[in-house]
Structure formats: structure tokens, C-alpha cells
Design a protein around this motif. Structure first.
Motif, PDB file in Angstrom:
ATOM      1  N   GLY A   1     -35.187  52.094-150.336  1.00 31.75           N
ATOM      2  CA  GLY A   1     -35.861  50.855-149.973  1.00 31.75           C
ATOM      3  C   GLY A   1     -36.577  50.912-148.640  1.00 31.75           C
ATOM      4  O   GLY A   1     -37.264  49.949-148.268  1.00 31.75           O
TER       5      GLY A   1
ATOM      6  N   ASN B   1     -32.163  46.877-151.335  1.00 30.96           N
ATOM      7  CA  ASN B   1     -32.740  48.067-151.961  1.00 30.96           C
ATOM      8  C   ASN B   1     -34.261  48.026-151.998  1.00 30.96           C
ATOM      9  O   ASN B   1     -34.899  49.036-152.283  1.00 30.96           O
ATOM     10  N   PHE B   2     -34.839  46.862-151.698  1.00 30.36           N
ATOM     11  CA  PHE B   2     -36.301  46.717-151.778  1.00 30.36           C
ATOM     12  C   PHE B   2     -36.918  46.259-150.458  1.00 30.36           C
ATOM     13  O   PHE B   2     -38.097  45.926-150.427  1.00 30.36           O
TER      14      PHE B   2
ATOM     15  N   LEU C   1     -40.315  47.831-149.427  1.00 27.37           N
ATOM     16  CA  LEU C   1     -41.202  48.309-150.500  1.00 27.37           C
ATOM     17  C   LEU C   1     -42.342  47.325-150.722  1.00 27.37           C
ATOM     18  O   LEU C   1     -42.548  46.814-151.824  1.00 27.37           O
TER      19      LEU C   1
END
Length: 692
Positions: free
Chosen positions: A134, A157-158, A161
């Protein structure tokens, strides 16, 4: 080495493409990547895809500091060593898809700050999705699909991004665990989350994604009411797949615009939705949609429709089929099976000249099959079973050279089966059971080449692929058959089926011996007819036969010995005929229960309870010996066996009598054996006394 010298000369090499398509003389590269690859110091693009390279990824890759594109997909590499990637700071594309990578995703990927494409799909990677992925702020495409990854994915996790456009996490054990009000930092174009944990709630974060072109969330564990905003939101979508969930909602006033729409196997209700002329695939099978089909078909009379696949099967639609089929001439696959549709099959269906599959099964259609359907000359798949159709099966149907599946069972068809049926050389399923067909079985069945095993094909021709720039699951035909007494649904394995079912008709005459030429046939059902004569002696040559049902006929004579050669046979029913004589002795035929032979009072021998008389034994021996050309069981066999035993016995006695050394050894062995038996008996008796 000469290899090193050549690589040293190539230090200025910027790009190296050794894919299988461009390999020297078409040779595939094999073995491991040599450590000497580190000599290519200036290389920026290394493409070794579609070869047979194997082993772990070498540490020497980490010395290619100028590398920007590394494509090693479609090989057999194993564990991804973390050390090579830490130094590849210039890498923009890393494609390791379709290998045998195992272990966890290396945390060293966090050093690939310029990475834009990361494709690890279709491997055997385990563990979770590292939070470090991420942090790759330049990532545009992330593909972790078809792996053994598991665990939750959270907002963290992102977190960086922002540029992500493609997210492919299908066919993993990962699941999304985010707040209902989560606002993703990215704007996705491709969202592939099938067989991935999304549910049970419908993902509200999609509402804030304004650039999505492809959305697949099949088998995602969702069990929720689809929100009203979603249907307007899908107007921008090109590809929509929500199949195999427990989604609900009313489709009555919905307008759909996507090229491919799959809403099958959910809990949707209401009437059929409206669709634009852009729709190519519409699948709403296995829901609870009601109403008539005519408003859907006749509402776009002036539009040029692109619809190629239309599947409304397993709903509760009713009424007739209307007369507007002239406006749907792009149809390739039409499935209206398992509804409550009625009336006649309209003549206007003859306009569907591109049609390859027509499924109207399990409805209440009546009348005859219209002659206009012969204009659909490239049809491969016809299923009109379980209706109220009548009259004779039209002759033109036997002339459809591409036909592979013909299922007309459980109707009111009459007339005979003509010799023209043998022109269907591509046929793999012929199911005409439970009608009123009469006459004899044609004696030209050997001309049906596919069932005779002469034509083998490996690609499933009963499937259709759609989408030019996106890999979508093939649309495959589904067929319900009764091969072994139970209804089974065939889809992926349908292409392997070879079946003839003519049961429950009024067929007469003998079973043609030519049927034994169908060596690829797996299921044969001729039961409940008026067939007479004997079972063909060569039926044992149908080596792949799994089910054979000849019950409730007037078949006479003995059971051929050759049936014992059918090693795959798991269902056998010869009951209620006029068979006689001994049931051939074999592991195969004796393994079936007595019910397989009941109703044949003249049959004897296991597994039936009636014992064979000497007359029946003699008749059976003669039949086996001469009728099937089998030497075993004949009088010559027993005479030869007796002479052989006598010659062997007296030969042994002669040697013992005339050879002193052999004679002494033989009697010494007998004395030793006698003493051994005596000792064993004494010990056993003493142990028994001790216990008493």
C-alpha cells in the motif's frame, strides 16, 4: 566461457526479448536463469515470458539496476527470493504471473518505489497481502488473483495507492474489512473481486468510484438488497458480473446498458429489465423473475440489437414467445428453459440464422417444431425436452451437420427414427426418451463418427467468449441428463459425454449389431420399448460404457460373454426380458445386484438365486465357446487341461524315480515338513491346555 564473452559484448544491450514467440527457431528456453545474466548492466527491458524456465529467481537479477520492465510470466519459477528486488529501484513493470511461486509475498517489494504494474496472479503464494504494498504510490495495476492468499484487507493496505486503476484479487481467500463510510484514495477502472470476500453487505464504497469499466463480484458472499443508486451507476460500466450471490431487489423498472451483464443465481424478482441496444450478453438465470417475455422482445422494434447471449432460464416467466424475433438476429445462444412459457414455437424464430444453441426445455410448449427453424442451420445444441410438443420429428433436423446435442425427451413425438439420423456425425448426446416413437432402431449408427470415437476434439465448442480487451469467463452450455437413473447437470464436463437414450418409446425389432461400433459411447438406455432378438455379441467392444439399460423389453437369448469386458460399467439393468442361460462368470457381471437381472425366469447362476442345470451348463458352454470365439469353457479346453495335468504329474514322478539325488532331496523335504507340522500342533495343544 563463450557464453560469458557473448554477454560481455552485450553490456550495452538495452532490451532483450526471448519470449517463446520470438525464440530462435521456435525453441523454448529451459532450466534456470544463469547468474551470468548480471553482465547485462545496461538492460532496461528483459522479457522471458512463455518459456519453460524454472527454479528460484536468481540473486543476480538484483544487479540489473537499470531494469525497468521484467516479464517472467508463463514459466515454472518457484519461490520468489526477496533479495533481487530490493535493488531494482528503476523497475516499473514486474510480471511473474502464471508460475509456481510459493511462500509469502516478499516485503522487499516496498523498495520498488517506481513500480507501476505488479502482476503475481495464478501462482501458489500464501500468507496475507502485505501492508507495504500500500506504500507503492506509483502503482497503477495490482494483480494477486488465483493464489492461496488469506486474511483481511483494510484501509491501510491502500493508503498511498492514489494512482491505482486495476485491482484484481479474484479467486483468493482474502476478504475486505473496511468501514461502511470508507472513501478509497483511488479511482478504479477494473474491479475484479470474484470469489473474494466482500459480503455480506453490498459495498457502499463503489458509489464513489466514477471511472469503473469492469466490475466482477461473483461468488463474493453478498446477501443484501442492491441499493437504488447502483443501477444508475452501472450505466457507465461495460462489464458487470454479480452472479452467484444472495442479492435481492426488483428489476422491473431497471435500465441496463453494459455490454455484458450477468445477474444469474441471485434472489432478484419483478419483471424483466429494459436493456439498451448496446447489450451483447444478458444472463438473469436462476432468479425469481416473473411476467411475460413479449414486452422485452417487442419493445425495441426499431433498434438494431447486438444481443448475442440471452439466458432467462430457471425463472417464473409465463405466456407465449411473441412474434418479434426478427429484431434479435444477432442471437447466438438463447436459453428460456425451466419457466412456465406456453403456446407454440413461433415461425419468426427462423430469422435467428446465427443461432447455435436453442434451449426451450421444461416449459409447456405445444404444437410442432416449425419448419422455419431449418434456417438456423449452424445450430449445435437443441434442447426442447419436457414440453408438450407433438407430431413427427422433422426430417430436416437429421440434416443439421453441426448438431452435437439433441434433447427432445418427454414430449409427444411420434413416427419413426429414420436412417438420416446417422448423418449427425458430430452428435455427442441423443436423448429422445419418453415419447411415442415407433419402428426399428436404424442400423447405420456406426456412421455417427464422434460416438464411434473417430472424431476427438479438446476445446469445448459449446462455449462462447465475449469482450475484446478483457478476459471474461466463457459462457458454457448446461444440460440436465439422466445417464445413470439420477438427474445430473453437465457443464464443464459436457464435452466428455457420449450418450444415447431412446427409452420409454414404442421401438421394435432387434438391437442393431452396428451399435457395438460406438466405442466412445458412455451411456446407453434402450429400456421400456418392444425390442426383441438378442443382445449383440460384440457389445463388449464398447469399452467406455458406464451405464447400460435394456430393461422392460422382449430381448431373448443369452447374455454375451463379452459384457464381462466392460470394466467401466457401473450401472447394468437387464431386468424384465426373456433372457435365459447362465449369467457369464466374471468379476464385473457378478458385482451387480440380483435386481439387475430380475424378471428373466430362465436366467441362472450368481447373482440370481436359481442354480443352473446340466443342460443349461452345456448350452452356456457351447454358447461361450462358439458364439463368442472364446476357447475357455469349451470341451477342448477341459480335455487339454486334463492331458496337461497328467503329463506334468507323470513327468515329475519319472524324475523323482530315476534320479537318486532328486529322490533323496524330495523325501528329505517331506520328512522335514512332517516334523514341522508335528511341532506346531504340539505347541498349539499345550497353549490350549494352559488357557483351560
Amino acid at each position: 566461457t563463450s557464453q560469458a564473452r557473448r554477454l560481455n559484448k552485450g553490456k550495452r544491450l538495452v532490451g532483450l526479448d526471448l519470449t517463446a514467440d520470438f525464440g530462435v527457431c521456435g525453441w523454448l528456453l529451459q532450466g534456470q536463469i544463469p547468474q551470468i545474466i548480471s553482465s547485462l548492466q545496461n538492460i532496461k527491458n528483459l522479457d522471458l515470458q512463455n518459456n519453460q524456465l524454472s527454479g528460484p529467481l536468481p540473486d543476480s537479477l538484483g544487479q540489473l539496476k537499470h531494469l525497468e520492465v521484467l516479464n517472467l510470466s508463463n514459466n515454472t519459477f518457484t519461490c520468489p527470493s526477496p533479495s533481487p528486488f530490493a535493488n531494482l529501484s528503476s523497475l516499473r513493470t514486474l510480471n511473474l504471473a502464471h508460475n509456481r511461486l510459493n511462500g509469502t509475498i516478499p516485503k522487499s517489494f516496498e523498495f520498488l518505489r517506481n513500480l507501476q504494474v505488479l502482476n503475481l496472479g495464478t501462482n501458489s503464494l500464501t500468507g496475507d497481502m502485505p501492508v507495504t504494498l500500500g506504500t507503492l504510490s506509483n502503482l497503477v495495476m495490482l494483480d494477486l488473483s488465483s493464489n492461496l492468499l488469506e486474511g483481511s484487507i483494510k484501509e491501510s493496505n491502500f493508503v498511498k495507492l492514489l494512482k491505482l486503476k486495476e485491482l484484481r484479487l479474484s479467486w483468493t481467500n482474502l476478504f475486505l474489512s473496511v468501514n461502511s463510510g470508507w472513501v478509497p484514495p483511488f479511482q478504479l477502472e477494473y474491479v475484479l473481486l470474484s470469489s473474494f470476500g466482500i459480503g455480506p453487505k453490498f459495498p457502499e464504497w463503489l458509489k464513489r468510484q466514477s471511472s469503473v469499466k469492469v466490475l466482477t463480484m461473483s461468488k463474493a458472499g453478498m446477501a443484501d438488497l442492491v441499493p437504488s443508486w447502483f443501477w444508475n451507476w452501472t450505466l457507465q460500466i461495460e462489464f458487470l458480473d454479480l452472479s452467484n450471490n444472495l442479492l435481492s431487489g426488483d428489476l422491473s423498472n431497471i435500465f441496463l446498458n453494459s455490454s455484458v451483464i450477468n445477474l444469474s443465481s441471485n434472489l432478484f424478482k419483478g419483471t424483466l429489465p429494459s436493456v439498451s441496444a448496446n447489450v451483447e450478453v444478458l444472463n438473469v438465470a436462476n432468479n425469481s423473475i416473473s411476467g411475460t417475455i413479449s414486452p422485452f422482445l417487442c419493445g425495441k422494434e426499431n433498434a438494431t440489437n447486438k444481443l448475442s447471449v440471452l439466458d432467462f432460464s430457471n425463472n417464473v416467466l409465463y405466456g407465449d414467445l411473441g412474434h418479434c424475433w426478427v429484431h434479435w438476429q444477432a442471437l447466438v445462444h438463447l436459453n428460456l428453459g425451466s419457466n412456465n412459457l406456453s403456446g407454440v414455437i413461433p415461425n419468426s424464430m427462423g430469422y435467428l440464422s446465427q443461432l447455435e444453441s436453442l434451449l426451450l426445455d421444461d416449459n409447456r410448449f405445444s404444437g410442432y417444431i416449425p419448419s422455419t427453424l431449418q434456417n438456423c442451420s449452424i445450430m449445435k445444441f437443441i434442447d426442447m425436452g419436457n414440453n408438450q410438443l407433438s407430431d413427427a420429428i422433422p426430417d430436416w433436423m437429421w440434416e443439421m451437420q453441426y448438431l452435437m446435442v439433441l434433447r427432445l425427451r418427454s414430449n409427444n413425438f411420434n413416427g419413426s427414427i429414420t436412417q438420416k439420423i446417422c448423418q449427425l456425425s458430430s452428435l455427442i448426446v441423443l436423448d429422445l426418451g419418453n415419447n411415442s416413437l415407433s419402428g426399428s432402431i436404424p442400423n447405420c449408427l456406426k456412421d455417427m463418427k464422434t460416438m464411434a470415437g473417430e472424431d476427438d476434439f479438446f476445446a469445448n465448442p459449446l462455449s462462447y467468449s465475449y469482450g475484446s480487451d478483457f478476459s471474461y469467463n466463457h459462457y458454457k452450455e448446461t444440460l440436465v441428463l439422466v445417464p445413470k437413473g439420477d438427474e445430473l447437470e453437465y457443464r464443464d464436463n459436457l464435452i466428455l459425454v457420449r450418450m444415447i437414450d431412446l427409452s420409454s418409446n414404442k421401438l421394435s425389432g432387434a438391437i442393431p449389431s452396428e451399435i457395438s461400433k460406438l466405442s466412445a459411447l458412455r451411456f446407453l438406455n434402450l429400456s421400456r420399448n418392444h425390442l426383441s432378438g438378442g443382445i449383440p455379441n460384440d457389445m463388449g467392444k464398447m469399452k467406455l460404457l458406464e451405464s447400460l439399460d435394456l430393461s422392460l423389453n422382449n430381448i431373448s437369448g443369452q447374455i454375451p460373454q463379452s459384457l464381462s469386458d466392460l470394466s467401466f460399467l457401473s450401472v447394468l439393468n437387464l431386468s424384465y426380458n426373456n433372457l435365459s442361460g447362465r449369467i457369464p462368470t466374471s468379476t464385473q457381471l457378478q458385482s451387480f445386484e440380483e435386481l439387475s437381472y430380475t424378471g428373466n425366469p430362465e436366467l441362472c447362476g450368481p447373482p440370481v438365486t436359481k442354480n443352473c442345470t446340466d443342460k443349461e451348463e452345456l448350452t452356456e458352454s457351447a454358447s461361450v465357446g462358439h458364439g463368442d470365439g472364446n476357447f475357455f469353457g469349451t470341451s477342448e479346453f477341459y480335455i487339454g487341461m486334463g492331458v496337461g495335468f497328467a503329463a506334468g504329474f507323470w513327468g515329475f514322478c519319472s524324475v523323482v524315480f530315476f534320479n537318486r539325488t532328486w529322490r533323496r532331496a524330495y523325501f528329505h523335504y517331506l520328512d522335514h515338513l512332517r516334523d514341522l507340522i508335528y511341532v506346531i500342533i504340539v505347541l498349539k495343544v499345550r497353549r490350549l491346555h494352559g488357557k483351560l
